[in-house]
Each structure stands twice: as structure tokens, then as C-alpha cells.
Design a protein around this motif. Structure first.
Motif, mmCIF file in Angstrom:
data_model
loop_
_atom_site.group_PDB
_atom_site.id
_atom_site.type_symbol
_atom_site.label_atom_id
_atom_site.label_comp_id
_atom_site.label_asym_id
_atom_site.label_seq_id
_atom_site.Cartn_x
_atom_site.Cartn_y
_atom_site.Cartn_z
ATOM 1 N N UNK A 27 28.910 19.092 -1.020
ATOM 2 C CA UNK A 27 30.061 18.970 -1.913
ATOM 3 C C UNK A 27 30.918 20.207 -1.708
ATOM 4 N N UNK A 28 32.199 20.002 -1.558
ATOM 5 C CA UNK A 28 33.098 21.163 -1.432
ATOM 6 C C UNK A 28 33.581 21.534 -2.839
ATOM 7 N N UNK A 29 33.148 22.689 -3.306
ATOM 8 C CA UNK A 29 33.564 23.155 -4.641
ATOM 9 C C UNK A 29 34.879 23.927 -4.534
ATOM 10 N N UNK A 30 35.058 24.632 -3.427
ATOM 11 C CA UNK A 30 36.317 25.347 -3.141
ATOM 12 C C UNK A 30 36.535 25.326 -1.640
ATOM 13 N N UNK A 31 37.784 25.243 -1.196
ATOM 14 C CA UNK A 31 38.099 25.421 0.221
ATOM 15 C C UNK A 31 38.176 24.126 1.017
ATOM 16 N N UNK A 32 38.212 24.288 2.343
ATOM 17 C CA UNK A 32 38.326 23.144 3.258
ATOM 18 C C UNK A 32 37.332 23.263 4.393
ATOM 19 N N UNK A 33 36.657 22.162 4.662
ATOM 20 C CA UNK A 33 35.607 22.139 5.676
ATOM 21 C C UNK A 33 35.899 20.980 6.625
ATOM 22 N N UNK A 34 35.965 21.289 7.937
ATOM 23 C CA UNK A 34 36.309 20.249 8.914
ATOM 24 C C UNK A 34 35.070 19.843 9.711
ATOM 25 N N UNK A 35 34.836 18.529 9.835
ATOM 26 C CA UNK A 35 33.686 18.008 10.580
ATOM 27 C C UNK A 35 34.171 17.297 11.842
ATOM 28 N N UNK A 36 33.447 17.513 12.941
ATOM 29 C CA UNK A 36 33.725 16.711 14.135
ATOM 30 C C UNK A 36 32.418 16.251 14.762
ATOM 31 N N UNK A 37 32.440 15.074 15.330
ATOM 32 C CA UNK A 37 31.335 14.599 16.169
ATOM 33 C C UNK A 37 32.001 13.813 17.285
ATOM 34 N N UNK A 38 31.230 13.252 18.186
ATOM 35 C CA UNK A 38 31.857 12.491 19.268
ATOM 36 C C UNK A 38 32.483 11.199 18.716
ATOM 37 N N UNK A 39 32.059 10.791 17.525
ATOM 38 C CA UNK A 39 32.537 9.529 16.968
ATOM 39 C C UNK A 39 33.703 9.656 15.996
ATOM 40 N N UNK A 40 33.718 10.742 15.239
ATOM 41 C CA UNK A 40 34.743 10.836 14.189
ATOM 42 C C UNK A 40 35.032 12.293 13.864
ATOM 43 N N UNK A 41 36.135 12.521 13.162
ATOM 44 C CA UNK A 41 36.393 13.848 12.622
ATOM 45 C C UNK A 41 37.104 13.681 11.286
ATOM 46 N N UNK A 42 36.758 14.539 10.333
ATOM 47 C CA UNK A 42 37.355 14.433 9.005
ATOM 48 C C UNK A 42 37.317 15.793 8.332
ATOM 49 N N UNK A 43 38.202 15.947 7.339
ATOM 50 C CA UNK A 43 38.265 17.213 6.603
ATOM 51 C C UNK A 43 37.924 16.960 5.140
#
Ligand SMILES: [Fe+2]
Length: 300
Positions: free
Chosen positions: A58-74
Motif C-alpha cells: 500500500x502506498x501511504x505517501x509518494x509514488x512507486x513505479x512497477x515494471x515487468x516484461x508484461x506490464x508497467x504501472x504507477x
């Protein structure tokens, strides 16, 4: 198949209640709240011998970016993700400083605490030598961009962490030497040459042999003129050849005590004129990124 469940504006209390069952039915899982630095890299991978790897953040503060070979999301404040049945690796990067509530296997918690400890040291290094503020984060961004330019599916986790912390050994370098504007004496240069070895020793304990080794070799040069060991060509691991190029490029394009700040184009031209020092494949990737204007500047 890996399953990701992303929720925006999650009701954390309600969700936590619901998911508490999952935690208590699996004693390997741990819950923790962490303040992590901007630029922190996290790898979420299937762990050998564990079929039920689960990662909830869970993001309580800030921004976290995820990437994999299939998808990416923030994920932003109040967003969450649950990743389970993990097959391919996910790479998460803190775009801003973050406060996270994390539920996952113990090893992830350990890694996050160790990474935070390294960042604490890096902040001290960068404070000691104000000219290098943000250097680790910029080198990491450039190194990852070069790797992905070479191969969009390049495994960037080790590279990204090693690039961030490559100069950690400067923690032990005296401030007078780091900030000296003039030419270094032989004795002072000998002390400077110690920092990749110290980076290796610090990172080996927290991040393991592979990442430590990349940091150890970041001042080696293809023609053998580098330090600490004067390694040549394929004696230098490929990730270290990438960090070397990214490191020099950032040193030239930032304001340093010993040189004037160059533009991206000027730095690229200078590095091309000294191309015997660098891996040609890596240098060409940097040249493409600069020419096509694909290299972002990093605010720190
Ligand atoms: Fe260095």
C-alpha cells in the motif's frame, strides 16, 4: 501466470482486515511500514521452492513505479497492489520518497531495511561532497536507460542497485581529498583508488556478490588503464562496463569541483574521443540515447 490486483484509493483498514487472514495463514509473511528513499529499487521475484510467494504493498505517501516484461504501472498515495502466483520478475522503483505498508516474505523486508541503511550512508557521502549530490541516482537512471536501449528485456535490478551505490565506499574517503580542487598527490590518489574496494565490502554484506562486484569494477577501463586492478575487456563484467560509461557521463555533465559542467553533446563527443576506455556496444547505446534525445535529466 502472475496475477496483479491494483486498487486505487484503497480502503486500507477494510483491505488490511480482509488480507490479515492471508498473513496469519502463512507465517513466512511479515508486515512493516517503511519510509524509503527516492530511487530505491526493489525486485519482486519468484523465490525458488516457494509456490505461494505473495507481495502486497500500500502506498501511504509518494509514488512507486512497477515494471515487468508484461506490464508497467504507477501507484500513488492510497493505491495498492497485490502480486501473487509470481512467474516473471517485477522491478519497483520509488519515483519520490515513499512511505509504504508492505506485506510479503521476510526476505523482502530484510532487503528494504538493508537498502535504506545503504541510502543513509549514501546521503552522508553526498553531503560530504556536495558536488556529488544525486550522482548515484543519476548514474542509476543512465545505466538502466543504456541497458534497456541494448535490450528491452535486460535484467536491470542488479545493475540499477549497483549503479546507485557504486561510490558507497567514499564513505571512508576523507572530505579534504573528495573536495580538493587541484591535482591529487600520489598518496591522495592511492586513497581515492580504495573506494571501489570499500564499496565492494559494504555491498557484499547487504546486496550480495554480484552487485558488490559491479561496484568494485566501475573504475576499470577496457584498455587496462583503470583501477583498482587494471582489468581489461571481458575481465570486466558487462554491468560494470555500463556503470563506467554512465558514471563518467554524469561526472562530465554535472558541476564538479575539478571540471566545468558540459552539455550532453559535449560529454558524448569527449567520450567518443576516448573510446578505447569504454565498451563500444555500451558507448554506442549512450550515443544513440543522446542523439535521439532519449536520455532524461534527473531531478534530485
Ligand atoms: Fe567512483
Amino acid at each position: 501466470m502472475t496475477i496483479t490486483e491494483i486498487r486505487h484509493n484503497a480502503d486500507i483498514l477494510q483491505d488490511t482486515k480482509q488480507r490479515a487472514e492471508e498473513i496469519y495463514t502463512n507465517s513466512r509473511l511479515q508486515l512493516g511500514i517503511y519510509n524509503i528513499y527516492q530511487g530505491t529499487n526493489m525486485g519482486i521475484t519468484h523465490e525458488e521452492g516457494e509456490d505461494d510467494t505473495i507481495f502486497i504493498v500500500y502506498v501511504l505517501e509518494g509514488e512507486l513505479h512497477f515494471t515487468s516484461t508484461l506490464e508497467s504501472f504507477t501507484l500513488k498515495k492510497d493505491d495498492s497492489v497485490m502480486i501473487y502466483d509470481i512467474v516473471e520478475s517485477y522491478f519497483a522503483k520509488a519515483i519520490t520518497p515513499c512511505k509504504l505498508l508492505m506485506i510479503s516474505s521476510q526476505s523482502n523486508h530484510q532487503k528494504i531495511q538493508e537498502t535504506n541503511a545503504c541510502f543513509n550512508k549514501l546521503v552522508e557521502v553526498e553531503l560530504k561532497d556536495s558536488y556529488t549530490k544525486g550522482h548515484g541516482r543519476r548514474v542509476s537512471t543512465y545505466a538502466v536507460a543504456i541497458a534497456l536501449e541494448l535490450d528491452p528485456s535486460y535484467d536491470i535490478l542488479s545493475l540499477g542497485s549497483a549503479a546507485t551505490f557504486h561510490d558507497l565506499g567514499k564513505y571512508y574517503t576523507p572530505i579534504e581529498i573528495l573536495q580538493k580542487p587541484g591535482k591529487l598527490t600520489d598518496e591522495e590518489y592511492k586513497i581515492i583508488k580504495q573506494h571501489p574496494i570499500d564499496s565492494y565490502k559494504l555491498l557484499q554484506k547487504t546486496h550480495g556478490e554480484e552487485i558488490a562486484n559491479i561496484a568494485l569494477q566501475h573504475h576499470e577501463r577496457m584498455d587496462g588503464s583503470g583501477y583498482p586492478y587494471g582489468l581489461t575487456k571481458d575481465k570486466i563484467c558487462f554491468n560494470a562496463r555500463i556503470v563506467a560509461v554512465a558514471d563518467v557521463f554524469d561526472a562530465l555533465t554535472s558541476n564538479r569541483v575539478y571540471n566545468r559542467q558540459m552539455s550532453f553533446d559535449e560529454a558524448m563527443e569527449l567520450m567518443i574521443s576516448q573510446k578505447h576506455l569504454y565498451d563500444p556496444i555500451v558507448l554506442n547505446a549512450l550515443v544513440r540515447l543522446v542523439k535521439e534525445n532519449k536520455l532524461e535529466t534527473v531531478d534530485v
